[in-house]
Write a protein that holds these residues in place. Structure first.
Motif, short mmCIF file in Angstrom:
data_model
loop_
_atom_site.label_atom_id
_atom_site.label_comp_id
_atom_site.label_asym_id
_atom_site.label_seq_id
_atom_site.Cartn_x
_atom_site.Cartn_y
_atom_site.Cartn_z
N UNK A 237 82.42 58.77 19.53
CA UNK A 237 83.37 58.17 20.47
C UNK A 237 82.61 57.22 21.37
N UNK A 238 83.17 56.05 21.62
CA UNK A 238 82.56 55.08 22.53
C UNK A 238 83.28 55.17 23.86
N UNK A 239 82.51 55.42 24.93
CA UNK A 239 83.10 55.59 26.26
C UNK A 239 82.43 54.60 27.21
N UNK A 240 83.25 53.83 27.92
CA UNK A 240 82.71 52.81 28.81
C UNK A 240 83.11 52.98 30.26
N UNK A 241 84.31 52.53 30.60
CA UNK A 241 84.70 52.42 32.01
C UNK A 241 84.63 53.74 32.77
N UNK A 242 85.11 54.84 32.16
CA UNK A 242 85.18 56.10 32.90
C UNK A 242 83.79 56.62 33.26
N UNK A 243 82.77 56.24 32.50
CA UNK A 243 81.40 56.62 32.83
C UNK A 243 80.79 55.63 33.82
N UNK A 244 80.92 54.34 33.52
CA UNK A 244 80.22 53.33 34.31
C UNK A 244 80.71 53.28 35.75
N UNK A 245 81.99 53.57 35.99
CA UNK A 245 82.49 53.46 37.35
C UNK A 245 82.15 54.67 38.20
N UNK A 246 81.69 55.77 37.57
CA UNK A 246 81.33 56.96 38.34
C UNK A 246 80.05 56.70 39.12
N UNK A 247 79.96 57.15 40.36
CA UNK A 247 78.72 56.96 41.13
C UNK A 247 77.50 57.57 40.45
N UNK A 248 77.72 58.60 39.61
CA UNK A 248 76.64 59.24 38.86
C UNK A 248 77.05 59.26 37.38
N UNK A 249 76.78 58.17 36.63
CA UNK A 249 77.23 58.10 35.24
C UNK A 249 76.71 59.24 34.37
N UNK A 250 75.48 59.68 34.63
CA UNK A 250 74.93 60.78 33.84
C UNK A 250 75.71 62.07 34.06
N UNK A 251 76.04 62.35 35.32
CA UNK A 251 76.84 63.55 35.62
C UNK A 251 78.22 63.44 35.00
N UNK A 252 78.81 62.24 35.01
CA UNK A 252 80.12 62.04 34.41
C UNK A 252 80.08 62.35 32.91
N UNK A 253 79.00 61.92 32.24
CA UNK A 253 78.88 62.20 30.82
C UNK A 253 78.68 63.70 30.57
N UNK A 254 77.88 64.36 31.39
CA UNK A 254 77.68 65.80 31.22
C UNK A 254 79.01 66.55 31.38
N UNK A 255 79.84 66.12 32.30
CA UNK A 255 81.16 66.77 32.46
C UNK A 255 82.00 66.59 31.21
N UNK A 256 81.99 65.38 30.66
CA UNK A 256 82.76 65.14 29.44
C UNK A 256 82.27 65.98 28.27
N UNK A 257 80.96 66.19 28.21
CA UNK A 257 80.37 66.98 27.13
C UNK A 257 80.44 68.47 27.40
N UNK A 258 80.90 68.84 28.58
CA UNK A 258 80.98 70.25 28.92
C UNK A 258 79.65 70.91 29.15
N UNK A 259 78.67 70.11 29.57
CA UNK A 259 77.31 70.65 29.76
C UNK A 259 76.97 70.87 31.22
N UNK A 260 77.97 70.83 32.12
CA UNK A 260 77.72 71.15 33.53
C UNK A 260 78.65 72.26 33.97
#
Length: 260
Positions: A237-260
């Motif tokens: 899956x390609x994810x752009x805006x929802x990650x990039x606009x988050x103040x912490x893009x890495x944390x946003x990705x971890x939430x999506x992956x269920x790793x936090x």
């Protein structure tokens, strides 16, 4: 081998025609030799589970300004959070991207990098290779009957190609062209509207036609539940805006992956 862009409608046509003007007006710049072969985009997507292609994205025609970000810093955050590839927008006017962003990301992470742009001229394929990209985006709605020729040229340049479609007719054209990595974009690039039913519907059609390659769902994904619905049906899956606009893009990705 330049596509007929007069037939491309809406916002997509406007961007593609402007991109061709810029490419044809540019003076080629020599690039330093790459340090080693870029990692394989296809292999990253073929790994078990749903691979995330996380995007470095500053703005878009549909959303305006998204984030004033440092491309290398964001890419490193994505890598630490579990992305398997990074997409870098290099279109300068509508998306505020640059070739320098791609070079910075290539130097910052060991992940494969997708050059996300509007390919309208063969020179862009040589550029992508020189910049260190592992793959390029080829949009069937832009390239039309030249999709196969551009796909062959990308392979000769040592690049994987994510061939993007938006409906069943384009999907069939991509199959005829010999695409091995197919992305289904939920966003209608002529109207910019997003419909998350598009990717699953077109994916079913592709599998019915016998497509055995890699499938990528693109655009509009914002929640863990939406990603879970793709597992087993898509390779990535390609994810752009929802990650990039988050103040912490890495944390946003971890939430999506269920790793936090």
């Amino acid at each position: 081998m330049v596509p007929d862009l007069s037939r491309v409608p809406g916002v997509l046509g406007r961007i593609a025609r402007r991109r061709l003007q810029l490419v044809e007006a540019a003076v080629p710049q020599p690039s330093p030799p790459l340090a080693g072969r870029p990692p394989s985009f296809a292999e990253a997507l073929a790994a078990p589970g749903l691979s995330v292609i996380a995007e470095v994205k500053r703005k878009s025609p549909s959303e305006g300004a998204i984030a004033d970000l440092d491309a290398a810093e964001v890419a490193r955050a994505y890598a630490r959070a579990g992305a398997r590839a990074v997409s870098v927008l290099t279109e300068p006017e509508f998306f505020a991207g640059s070739d320098a962003d791609l070079q910075a990301v290539r130097a910052a992470v060991a992940l494969p990098v997708l050059r996300k742009d509007f390919v309208v001229h063969p020179l862009q394929l040589a550029e992508a290779h020189a910049l260190g990209a592992s793959a390029v985006l080829l949009i069937v709605a832009v390239l039309g009957p030249l999709t196969g020729a551009y796909l062959d040229a990308a392979r000769r340049a040592g690049l994987d190609a994510l061939v993007e479609v938006h409906d069943e007719r384009e999907a069939e054209l991509a199959l005829e062209a010999g695409a091995e990595i197919l992305g289904v974009n939920n966003r209608d690039l002529t109207t910019l509207r997003v419909d998350l039913t598009t990717a699953p519907r077109v994916a079913r059609h592709l599998r019915t036609l016998g497509f055995a390659g890699l499938l990528v769902a693109e655009s509009g994904y914002r929640s863990r539940e939406e990603l879970a619905s793709l597992e087993g049906r898509f390779d990535a899956v390609l994810i752009g805006s929802s990650l990039a606009r988050d103040p912490d893009p890495g944390a946003a990705l971890r939430r999506l992956l269920g790793s936090t």
